[in-house]
Design an enzyme around this catalytic site. Structure first.
Site, PDB file in Angstrom:
ATOM      1  N   SER A  66       3.292  -2.671  10.464  1.00 27.72           N
ATOM      2  CA  SER A  66       4.722  -2.426  10.542  1.00 27.72           C
ATOM      3  C   SER A  66       5.334  -3.783  10.354  1.00 27.72           C
ATOM      4  O   SER A  66       6.240  -4.521  10.856  1.00 27.72           O
ATOM      5  CB  SER A  66       5.275  -2.219  11.974  1.00 27.72           C
ATOM      6  N   GLU A  93      -6.790   4.948   7.706  1.00 27.44           N
ATOM      7  CA  GLU A  93      -6.465   6.289   7.386  1.00 27.44           C
ATOM      8  C   GLU A  93      -7.704   6.858   6.779  1.00 27.44           C
ATOM      9  O   GLU A  93      -8.001   7.894   7.010  1.00 27.44           O
ATOM     10  CB  GLU A  93      -5.227   6.518   6.594  1.00 27.44           C
ATOM     11  N   ASN A 151       0.888  -1.358  -0.061  1.00 29.55           N
ATOM     12  CA  ASN A 151      -0.069  -0.108  -0.148  1.00 29.55           C
ATOM     13  C   ASN A 151       0.774   1.257  -0.153  1.00 29.55           C
ATOM     14  O   ASN A 151       1.766   1.594   1.091  1.00 29.55           O
ATOM     15  CB  ASN A 151      -0.828   0.009   1.222  1.00 29.55           C
ATOM     16  N   GLU A 168      -5.678  -5.058  10.407  1.00 32.66           N
ATOM     17  CA  GLU A 168      -4.362  -3.980  10.473  1.00 32.66           C
ATOM     18  C   GLU A 168      -4.792  -3.314  11.846  1.00 32.66           C
ATOM     19  O   GLU A 168      -5.589  -2.324  11.815  1.00 32.66           O
ATOM     20  CB  GLU A 168      -4.482  -2.891   9.517  1.00 32.66           C
ATOM     21  N   GLY A 200       2.537   1.919  10.968  1.00 36.95           N
ATOM     22  CA  GLY A 200       3.722   3.046  10.877  1.00 36.95           C
ATOM     23  C   GLY A 200       4.208   3.359  12.041  1.00 36.95           C
ATOM     24  O   GLY A 200       4.761   4.316  12.165  1.00 36.95           O
ATOM     25  N   HIS A 238      -9.568   1.466   4.634  1.00 36.34           N
ATOM     26  CA  HIS A 238      -8.021   1.460   5.185  1.00 36.34           C
ATOM     27  C   HIS A 238      -8.467   2.362   6.549  1.00 36.34           C
ATOM     28  O   HIS A 238      -9.173   3.368   6.375  1.00 36.34           O
ATOM     29  CB  HIS A 238      -7.150   2.137   4.366  1.00 36.34           C
ATOM     30  N   LYS A 274       0.156   3.979  -0.291  1.00 28.92           N
ATOM     31  CA  LYS A 274      -0.254   5.298   0.387  1.00 28.92           C
ATOM     32  C   LYS A 274      -0.107   6.745  -0.629  1.00 28.92           C
ATOM     33  O   LYS A 274      -0.128   6.495  -1.641  1.00 28.92           O
ATOM     34  CB  LYS A 274       0.212   5.597   1.709  1.00 28.92           C
TER      35      LYS A 274
HETATM   36  O1  LIG Z   1      -1.200   0.734   6.807  1.00 30.78           O
HETATM   37  C1  LIG Z   1      -0.492  -0.452   6.294  1.00 30.78           C
HETATM   38  C2  LIG Z   1      -0.654  -1.096   5.001  1.00 30.78           C
HETATM   39  O2  LIG Z   1      -2.045  -0.635   4.764  1.00 30.78           O
HETATM   40  C3  LIG Z   1       0.571  -0.278   7.151  1.00 30.78           C
HETATM   41  O3  LIG Z   1       1.632   0.469   6.925  1.00 30.78           O
HETATM   42  P1  LIG Z   1       3.100   0.139   7.633  1.00 30.78           P
HETATM   43  O4  LIG Z   1       3.570  -1.070   6.987  1.00 30.78           O
HETATM   44  O5  LIG Z   1       4.018   1.387   7.105  1.00 30.78           O
HETATM   45  O6  LIG Z   1       2.992   0.086   9.072  1.00 30.78           O
END
Ligand SMILES: O=C(CO)COP(=O)(O)O
Length: 250
Positions: free
Chosen positions: A212, A96, A9, A166, A172, A94, A11
């Site tokens: 992560s 976010e 992803n 997740e 992150g 997601h 982002k």
């Molecule tokens: O949000 C994520 C994947 O959709 C996970 O992000 P990270 O792997 O950067 O922690």
């Protein structure tokens, strides 16, 4: 057997030329028999990525879609538009998007239905906040999100969904869930799918862990019985690291 799936992803990262350079680097490397590799990129990169992955095993995904085919929805992109480009996957719900763009369980469900209408495979994200974890509500939160996301799907559709568990506190942050804890929640999610549909359908659904995931811990997750892959943010941006993640899923 469920084929493991590693999805990057990206982002809001990478320009078109950066995306093309990435595919040139991973071509022939992040392509392993028995593992599906997917890059979910910003909308602006999708036409170039679809072109760049031609002749490879790598699939392309979007990170969102609108549930209507077209209309007065400034700034939105429809499933019909993604299908027309040749996109295969779409991330839906997601955390976010739920947190910053007011997505709800209801809009997630509309988007899941729209993805099937336009031949896109949904990667549906669920997961608890830190406060919910600490209050012992992880399973309850995931159960509700899964129930809402799968509402109204046929067994055939449900079987094709990819779920990404997740935990929000692990995204992150470098603080990943232990593989055992992630496996326990994912097993519980599959039990919910058995209750909603049946064993056969639930056994088809691939459930990823996300939060992560790095080349040095991906195998721990993949060694768990219920975990079918990973949805990866930060570590999917570098071609070598993405290749190692795909190798780790074998
Ligand atoms: O949000 C994520 C994947 O959709 C996970 O992000 P990270 O792997 O950067 O922690």
């Amino acid at each position: 057997m469920r084929e493991p799936i590693i999805a990057g992803n990206w982002k809001m990262f990478k320009t078109v030329s950066e995306a093309q350079a990435f595919i040139n680097e991973v071509k022939g490397r992040a392509e392993i028999d028995g593992v599906e590799s997917v890059i979910c990129a910003p909308f602006t990169n999708l036409p170039a990525l679809v072109e760049a992955v031609k002749g490879t095993k790598i699939k392309v995904g979007a990170q969102n879609l609108h549930w209507e085919e077209s209309g007065a929805f400034t700034g939105e992109i429809s499933g019909a538009m993604l299908e027309d480009l040749g996109v295969n996957y779409v991330i839906i719900g997601h955390s976010e998007r739920r947190a910053y763009f007011a997505e709800t369980d209801e809009t997630v469900n509309k988007k899941v239905h729209a993805s099937f209408k336009y031949n896109l495979t949904p990667i549906v994200c669920v997961g608890e906040k830190l406060e919910e974890r600490e209050a012992g509500q992880t399973k309850e939160v995931c159960k509700l999100q899964v129930n809402e996301a799968f509402r109204g799907l046929s067994k055939e559709q449900a079987a094709q969904v990819v779920v990404a568990y997740e935990p929000i506190w692990a995204i992150g942050t470098g603080k990943s869930s232990t593989a055992e804890d992630a496996n326990e929640v994912i097993t519980y999610i599959r039990e919910q799918l058995i209750a909603l549909f049946d064993v056969e359908t639930a056994n088809h659904v691939r459930i990823q862990y996300g939060g992560s995931v790095k080349p040095n811990n991906v195998r721990e997750y993949m060694n768990q019985l219920s975990i079918d892959g990973a949805l990866v943010g930060g570590a999917s941006l570098d071609p070598n690291s993405f290749t190692q993640l795909v190798e780790g899923a074998k």
